[in-house]
Design an enzyme around this catalytic site. Sequence first.
Site, PDB file in Angstrom:
ATOM      1  N   GLU A 353      12.676  10.682  14.682  1.00  0.00           N
ATOM      2  CA  GLU A 353      13.755  10.760  15.660  1.00  0.00           C
ATOM      3  C   GLU A 353      13.796  12.083  16.416  1.00  0.00           C
ATOM      4  OE1 GLU A 353      14.796  11.812  11.605  1.00  0.00           O
ATOM      5  OE2 GLU A 353      14.328   9.874  12.471  1.00  0.00           O
ATOM      6  N   ASP A 395     -10.602  27.158  46.489  1.00  0.00           N
ATOM      7  CA  ASP A 395     -11.180  27.716  47.708  1.00  0.00           C
ATOM      8  C   ASP A 395     -11.757  29.086  47.388  1.00  0.00           C
ATOM      9  OD1 ASP A 395     -11.924  28.028  50.303  1.00  0.00           O
ATOM     10  OD2 ASP A 395      -9.912  28.316  51.101  1.00  0.00           O
ATOM     11  N   ASN A 756      15.019  13.017   4.604  1.00  0.00           N
ATOM     12  CA  ASN A 756      14.473  12.901   5.955  1.00  0.00           C
ATOM     13  C   ASN A 756      15.192  13.822   6.933  1.00  0.00           C
ATOM     14  OD1 ASN A 756      12.559  11.519   7.685  1.00  0.00           O
ATOM     15  ND2 ASN A 756      14.343  10.572   8.659  1.00  0.00           N
ATOM     16  N   ASP A 760      13.459  16.893   8.976  1.00  0.00           N
ATOM     17  CA  ASP A 760      13.526  16.981  10.439  1.00  0.00           C
ATOM     18  C   ASP A 760      14.026  18.351  10.885  1.00  0.00           C
ATOM     19  OD1 ASP A 760      12.533  14.482  11.003  1.00  0.00           O
ATOM     20  OD2 ASP A 760      14.493  13.514  10.999  1.00  0.00           O
TER      21      ASP A 760
END
Length: 920
Positions: A353, A395, A756, A760
């Site tokens: 997420e 160039d 989790n 994260d």
Amino acid sequence: MNLDLLKETFAGFIRARGMDRHFRRLGMDMFRSSPLTKEVPQTIAQSLVASSQTDLDALLRQLHTRTDGLTEQEADAVRAEVGPNEVEHEKPLSWWVHLWHCYKNPFNLLLTVLAAVSYYTEDMKATIVIGSMVILSTLMRFIQESRSNNAADKLKEMVSNTATVIRHDVVQDIAEEAQRYFDVTLHPKGAKRIELPIKKLVPGDIVQLSAGDMIPADLRLLSAKDLFVSQAAMTGESLPVEKFAEHRGADASNPLELDNLCFMGTNVVSGSATAVVLTTGKRTYFGTLAERVTSTDREPTAFQSGVNKVSWLLIRFMLVMTPIVFFINGYTKGDWVEAFLFGLSIAVGLTPEMLPMIVTSTLAKGAVALSRKKVIVKRLDAIQNFGAMDVLCTDKTGTLTQDKIFLERHTGILGEPNDEVLQYAYLNSFYQTGLKNLLDVAVLEHAELQREMAIASAYRKVDEIPFDFQRRRMSVVVSEREDHHELICKGAVEEIVSICTHARNNGEIVPFTPELLAEIRETTASLNAEGLRVVAVAAKDLPPTKETYSVADESDLVLIGYIAFLDPPKESTEPALTALREHGVTVKILTGDNELVTAKICREVGLEVDGMLLGSQVEKMTDAELSIAVEKTTVFAKLSPTHKERIVRVLHDKGHVVGFMGDGINDAPALRAADIGISVDTAVDIAKEAADLILLEKSLMVLEEGVLEGRKTFSNMLKYIKMTASSNFGNVFSVLVASAFLPFLPMLPLHLLVQNLLYDVSQISIPFDNVDKEFLEKPQRWNPGEIGRFMVFFGPVSSIFDISTFALMWYVFGANSPDHQTLFQSGWFIEGLLSQTLIVHMIRTRRIPFIQSRASWPLMGMTLIIMCIGIILPMSPLASYFKLQALPLSYFPWLLAILIAYGALIQLMKKWYTRRYGWQ
């Protein structure tokens, strides 16, 4: 009006401005099947036609303005009423719409569904944790994007396109009143000329136009001098159109056919003009079209497509694995409700997420870092292309050379010193009002020209035939005495020679012969071989029978001689080319200049010329032939704008990520064709508009630093995707094994969700991580297939040690029954979180972590904090709330051994994987 014509007109404008890729991202794809919902309203067209036919004095009164412009106060009042000069799509999103966009990614939508299911199954703890993940992900992305957008807007203001506006001076009014009432004469300075951002223009403003300017709004010309405007994007006309202050054609109902009107989005090729602004923003001809583009399809960039592929790979993997976990646990444990909640937790665990936030944050940091290196990012997604660029087309002038051109020599047709050619060249440069380039400046600033300045004052200008990139020459017609006119033409040698029939040699006019032409070519070639840029000068006398001249009059000229210029190479060019070569970027020179001059400059700066092609050769090649030639050619000389664009497209089609660096009108087609268009803040408006990046310093060294920053940005994004994909895969594999053999859940849904969430948070600082040197040595290319292979290869490794932890808790600590499941779950909670956090440091580098490659302090600090929280949580008073329990101290030596073994095995596998597949 015809709808198809209108649609193609608008699509052409977008392509011409290099805006097609931007419009696709904005949901305005004109190149699929999304039609305009309406035609341009007749009222808009009728209003423009009426404005073109209205008497100028009456028109100025209607607009409440005057020939010397509005005052600042008047302009502010009009702007408050009509708004900024921006078309509808340029308006920023309102904060609530922006917040919605930050929320509505597949991961957040999936988590929201899972949170709703948890709520209806009365699992409030899971609902709170999942809801926290959604809120954290959305708010962090919203904050990061808001900051990056604000920073980008500030950076863009540094290079925003401007218009020259005439402002009425209030002091003039005071002077007139003093003269009228008090008989006092004041001497005010008169109208002011100021540079304003285009978005600040208002109807009634008086603007001045010159070569290279974009037309900033819909305009009615007040005066025009040899004004040629490129309307190809609006009308399909390939050649520039001459514009006049008075309409000279037949009456027309289509505003685009009126030659005293100019339209937003077109650009000035040559000449100059003064005009009054009729309409701005969405009320312009273009703005009206833009407002009616309703397609919502978006075509993502290559990088965005790659991220989406990985995202859907994980989602598909989740959709397969979650039901399997659910059925195994329901069948073996008999508690289908608990199994369902556990399956939902697995789904959450497989959802990266934080991916949108990490991507946005990394790009934003990259843009800010590039700005410190004098590179302004107009489009955040361009950073990835910057890092992936493997071919740079540029160039010669101002990039390899100093962009400070000196008039080195003025010679006759056979190379002898000649002052007469200098006088003719001076008159040409002095009286031309079109595209005044560095060559003209060098002529006008030449130290020997005091006498020529006096001579010029004796002439009057009759007319001008402006420069264009097809003819590669320009002419002025002057008159010293009213009994004749003189046409003086200067330009590329071969172009001038092609329109001459005679030459002036030692004061005599002699006809061209094959022998003389051979001597002329030999003379100019020897000058080119010295690194001098040669411009030929020719002239002819004409009877004073007309005041308007055209290209047809450029014939039967007499070649006078040459002016030769020196543009020395920059000292920084050679080390910059070496650095780019070492970092895997091939430099190719695309120039309109002579091949001999270009070759000498390349030799001086250490650029090895493997092959050379001229524009005439490119013209004759098929795309198949050119695609072979571009790979082994370093220098392309004597190119037209279309040649440059074609070469860039062919390189892109060959699979290269192509950058093009240019700053002139002739570079705009190639800038928009390149994967990443690069210009400079001193470039003409149309070049800056087409570019993705703007350099504040025209140097390859600055570009090389920007390439490295782009690669750092890309590498950090890739780290998160690889470590998240492999870690999530390993966790699910471990859950499958545990679910099949344990009489209880290996971890409660709440445990998985908290684990989790902590994992994260530990990765939020990845955008600020260090990048190993080897990641900067070659272009970084996006390869979704590599992500899948990496995930399958490294993911199961963590499962080996997860299963080892299962055995440890089962056999050593006796957590082998439902009565002791909390102990088992606490042991795996800590090991799982610490191994996931450890993988951050293992996967971020192919070297030995902590020894050969250390993470940045923010990442080190964040992962250490999360590891401490993971260890302390089961040992704290909060343990019972999370259904965890304190572990015996004898557990931690075993944990340390497992983590060390895990790190050692990963390191060994990294070496094998790198040898087999490489390490991106």
